[in-house]
Motif scaffolding. Structure first.
Motif, PDB file in Angstrom:
ATOM      1  N   LEU A 156      68.725 -56.188 -64.742  1.00 27.48           N
ATOM      2  CA  LEU A 156      67.730 -55.643 -63.828  1.00 27.48           C
ATOM      3  C   LEU A 156      66.467 -55.305 -64.618  1.00 27.48           C
ATOM      4  O   LEU A 156      66.547 -54.928 -65.792  1.00 27.48           O
ATOM      5  N   PRO A 157      65.308 -55.428 -64.003  1.00 30.53           N
ATOM      6  CA  PRO A 157      64.063 -55.088 -64.704  1.00 30.53           C
ATOM      7  C   PRO A 157      64.073 -53.633 -65.168  1.00 30.53           C
ATOM      8  O   PRO A 157      64.563 -52.747 -64.465  1.00 30.53           O
ATOM      9  N   GLU A 158      63.518 -53.419 -66.346  1.00 30.33           N
ATOM     10  CA  GLU A 158      63.513 -52.081 -66.949  1.00 30.33           C
ATOM     11  C   GLU A 158      62.542 -51.119 -66.273  1.00 30.33           C
ATOM     12  O   GLU A 158      62.865 -49.975 -66.038  1.00 30.33           O
ATOM     13  N   ASN A 159      61.325 -51.607 -65.980  1.00 28.27           N
ATOM     14  CA  ASN A 159      60.311 -50.673 -65.466  1.00 28.27           C
ATOM     15  C   ASN A 159      59.676 -51.225 -64.192  1.00 28.27           C
ATOM     16  O   ASN A 159      59.910 -52.362 -63.787  1.00 28.27           O
ATOM     17  N   ALA A 160      58.848 -50.398 -63.578  1.00 30.30           N
ATOM     18  CA  ALA A 160      58.224 -50.757 -62.302  1.00 30.30           C
ATOM     19  C   ALA A 160      57.267 -51.930 -62.448  1.00 30.30           C
ATOM     20  O   ALA A 160      57.120 -52.740 -61.528  1.00 30.30           O
ATOM     21  N   ALA A 161      56.612 -52.054 -63.604  1.00 28.64           N
ATOM     22  CA  ALA A 161      55.678 -53.159 -63.818  1.00 28.64           C
ATOM     23  C   ALA A 161      56.410 -54.500 -63.790  1.00 28.64           C
ATOM     24  O   ALA A 161      55.891 -55.492 -63.246  1.00 28.64           O
ATOM     25  N   ASP A 162      57.610 -54.544 -64.357  1.00 30.03           N
ATOM     26  CA  ASP A 162      58.394 -55.780 -64.328  1.00 30.03           C
ATOM     27  C   ASP A 162      58.789 -56.144 -62.900  1.00 30.03           C
ATOM     28  O   ASP A 162      58.762 -57.314 -62.509  1.00 30.03           O
ATOM     29  N   VAL A 163      59.159 -55.138 -62.120  1.00 35.50           N
ATOM     30  CA  VAL A 163      59.516 -55.374 -60.720  1.00 35.50           C
ATOM     31  C   VAL A 163      58.308 -55.906 -59.963  1.00 35.50           C
ATOM     32  O   VAL A 163      58.402 -56.885 -59.209  1.00 35.50           O
ATOM     33  N   GLU A 164      57.138 -55.301 -60.177  1.00 39.08           N
ATOM     34  CA  GLU A 164      55.926 -55.740 -59.494  1.00 39.08           C
ATOM     35  C   GLU A 164      55.567 -57.174 -59.871  1.00 39.08           C
ATOM     36  O   GLU A 164      55.151 -57.960 -59.013  1.00 39.08           O
ATOM     37  N   ASP A 165      55.724 -57.537 -61.159  1.00 33.58           N
ATOM     38  CA  ASP A 165      55.433 -58.904 -61.586  1.00 33.58           C
ATOM     39  C   ASP A 165      56.359 -59.911 -60.908  1.00 33.58           C
ATOM     40  O   ASP A 165      55.920 -60.959 -60.439  1.00 33.58           O
ATOM     41  N   LEU A 166      57.651 -59.584 -60.861  1.00 34.66           N
ATOM     42  CA  LEU A 166      58.601 -60.495 -60.227  1.00 34.66           C
ATOM     43  C   LEU A 166      58.355 -60.610 -58.725  1.00 34.66           C
ATOM     44  O   LEU A 166      58.449 -61.702 -58.155  1.00 34.66           O
ATOM     45  N   VAL A 167      58.031 -59.503 -58.081  1.00 40.75           N
ATOM     46  CA  VAL A 167      57.730 -59.527 -56.649  1.00 40.75           C
ATOM     47  C   VAL A 167      56.485 -60.372 -56.398  1.00 40.75           C
ATOM     48  O   VAL A 167      56.449 -61.185 -55.461  1.00 40.75           O
ATOM     49  N   ARG A 168      55.468 -60.230 -57.238  1.00 38.91           N
ATOM     50  CA  ARG A 168      54.246 -61.016 -57.092  1.00 38.91           C
ATOM     51  C   ARG A 168      54.549 -62.510 -57.221  1.00 38.91           C
ATOM     52  O   ARG A 168      54.078 -63.333 -56.432  1.00 38.91           O
ATOM     53  N   LEU A 169      55.371 -62.870 -58.200  1.00 39.50           N
ATOM     54  CA  LEU A 169      55.751 -64.275 -58.376  1.00 39.50           C
ATOM     55  C   LEU A 169      56.515 -64.804 -57.164  1.00 39.50           C
ATOM     56  O   LEU A 169      56.235 -65.899 -56.666  1.00 39.50           O
ATOM     57  N   LEU A 170      57.480 -64.014 -56.692  1.00 45.46           N
ATOM     58  CA  LEU A 170      58.278 -64.450 -55.542  1.00 45.46           C
ATOM     59  C   LEU A 170      57.416 -64.585 -54.286  1.00 45.46           C
ATOM     60  O   LEU A 170      57.597 -65.529 -53.506  1.00 45.46           O
ATOM     61  N   ARG A 171      56.475 -63.680 -54.091  1.00 46.04           N
ATOM     62  CA  ARG A 171      55.582 -63.781 -52.933  1.00 46.04           C
ATOM     63  C   ARG A 171      54.728 -65.048 -53.020  1.00 46.04           C
ATOM     64  O   ARG A 171      54.480 -65.704 -52.008  1.00 46.04           O
ATOM     65  N   GLY A 172      54.290 -65.387 -54.221  1.00 48.25           N
ATOM     66  CA  GLY A 172      53.536 -66.627 -54.402  1.00 48.25           C
ATOM     67  C   GLY A 172      54.370 -67.855 -54.083  1.00 48.25           C
ATOM     68  O   GLY A 172      53.895 -68.803 -53.451  1.00 48.25           O
ATOM     69  N   HIS A 173      55.636 -67.828 -54.503  1.00 47.36           N
ATOM     70  CA  HIS A 173      56.527 -68.955 -54.209  1.00 47.36           C
ATOM     71  C   HIS A 173      56.778 -69.075 -52.707  1.00 47.36           C
ATOM     72  O   HIS A 173      56.821 -70.185 -52.163  1.00 47.36           O
ATOM     73  N   VAL A 174      56.931 -67.942 -52.038  1.00 52.69           N
ATOM     74  CA  VAL A 174      57.137 -67.961 -50.582  1.00 52.69           C
ATOM     75  C   VAL A 174      55.906 -68.554 -49.894  1.00 52.69           C
ATOM     76  O   VAL A 174      56.031 -69.357 -48.964  1.00 52.69           O
ATOM     77  N   ALA A 175      54.721 -68.205 -50.377  1.00 50.48           N
ATOM     78  CA  ALA A 175      53.494 -68.753 -49.784  1.00 50.48           C
ATOM     79  C   ALA A 175      53.430 -70.269 -49.980  1.00 50.48           C
ATOM     80  O   ALA A 175      53.073 -71.006 -49.050  1.00 50.48           O
ATOM     81  N   GLN A 176      53.777 -70.740 -51.165  1.00 48.69           N
ATOM     82  CA  GLN A 176      53.751 -72.183 -51.429  1.00 48.69           C
ATOM     83  C   GLN A 176      54.801 -72.919 -50.608  1.00 48.69           C
ATOM     84  O   GLN A 176      54.533 -73.983 -50.047  1.00 48.69           O
ATOM     85  N   LEU A 177      55.992 -72.373 -50.550  1.00 54.90           N
ATOM     86  CA  LEU A 177      57.055 -73.016 -49.776  1.00 54.90           C
ATOM     87  C   LEU A 177      56.779 -72.930 -48.279  1.00 54.90           C
ATOM     88  O   LEU A 177      57.151 -73.822 -47.519  1.00 54.90           O
ATOM     89  N   GLY A 178      56.117 -71.857 -47.860  1.00 53.61           N
ATOM     90  CA  GLY A 178      55.787 -71.694 -46.449  1.00 53.61           C
ATOM     91  C   GLY A 178      54.833 -72.761 -45.955  1.00 53.61           C
ATOM     92  O   GLY A 178      54.873 -73.149 -44.781  1.00 53.61           O
ATOM     93  N   ALA A 179      53.979 -73.270 -46.847  1.00 56.78           N
ATOM     94  CA  ALA A 179      53.061 -74.346 -46.469  1.00 56.78           C
ATOM     95  C   ALA A 179      53.807 -75.645 -46.195  1.00 56.78           C
ATOM     96  O   ALA A 179      53.287 -76.528 -45.525  1.00 56.78           O
ATOM     97  N   ARG A 180      55.029 -75.745 -46.692  1.00 54.35           N
ATOM     98  CA  ARG A 180      55.827 -76.958 -46.505  1.00 54.35           C
ATOM     99  C   ARG A 180      56.900 -76.774 -45.434  1.00 54.35           C
ATOM    100  O   ARG A 180      57.813 -77.581 -45.326  1.00 54.35           O
ATOM    101  N   THR A 181      56.802 -75.696 -44.670  1.00 52.59           N
ATOM    102  CA  THR A 181      57.797 -75.376 -43.652  1.00 52.59           C
ATOM    103  C   THR A 181      57.091 -75.173 -42.319  1.00 52.59           C
ATOM    104  O   THR A 181      55.944 -74.730 -42.273  1.00 52.59           O
TER     105      THR A 181
END
Length: 131
Positions: free
Chosen positions: A18-43
């Motif tokens: 699990l991510p150690e600190n809140a900054a790591d969680v925010e970075d992973l959430v930001r990446l996942l949101r970007g992936h959802v946006a990219q995949l959403g364009a193909r759905t």
């Protein structure tokens, strides 16, 4: 798609801590949101898988250690489901009917065709009687 898979594996992998600190969680959430946006364009708009992922993306990251990690895991699972939907070829804007699309030939095939035509011209020119 590969980057999304790597990010999801980073969150959901058995060996991934699990991510150690809140900054790591925010970075992973930001990446996942970007992936959802990219995949959403193909759905297709309104697809249940896309709606679930977008709903999770629109929520803010909860405060606290466990709630933020639970949110991160849910978002990663929704991203994985969306990736599977896109890989299966779910209906999307890129599935519209179009005319026949020709495959672009490889450069070596073009070179071979040009060589064959040039050789045929040379043989033809050599076979014509000289006057």
């Amino acid at each position: 798609m590969v980057a999304a898979s790597e990010t999801v594996t980073l969150v959901l992998g058995e060996d991934s801590p699990l991510p150690e600190n809140a900054a790591d969680v925010e970075d992973l959430v930001r990446l996942l949101r970007g992936h959802v946006a990219q995949l959403g364009a193909r759905t297709a708009v309104g697809s249940p898988v896309l709606v679930r992922a977008q709903r999770l993306c629109s929520e803010s990251i909860p405060e606290g250690y466990m709630p933020s990690r639970v949110y991160l895991v849910k978002l990663a699972e929704a991203t994985r489901e969306l990736m599977a939907h896109v890989e299966r070829g779910g209906p999307g804007p890129n599935r519209a009917k179009r005319g026949r699309r020709w495959r672009k030939p490889q450069i070596n095939a073009l070179r071979g065709a040009v060589f064959a035509v040039a050789l045929a011209c040379l043989v033809f020119a050599a076979s014509v009687p000289r006057t």
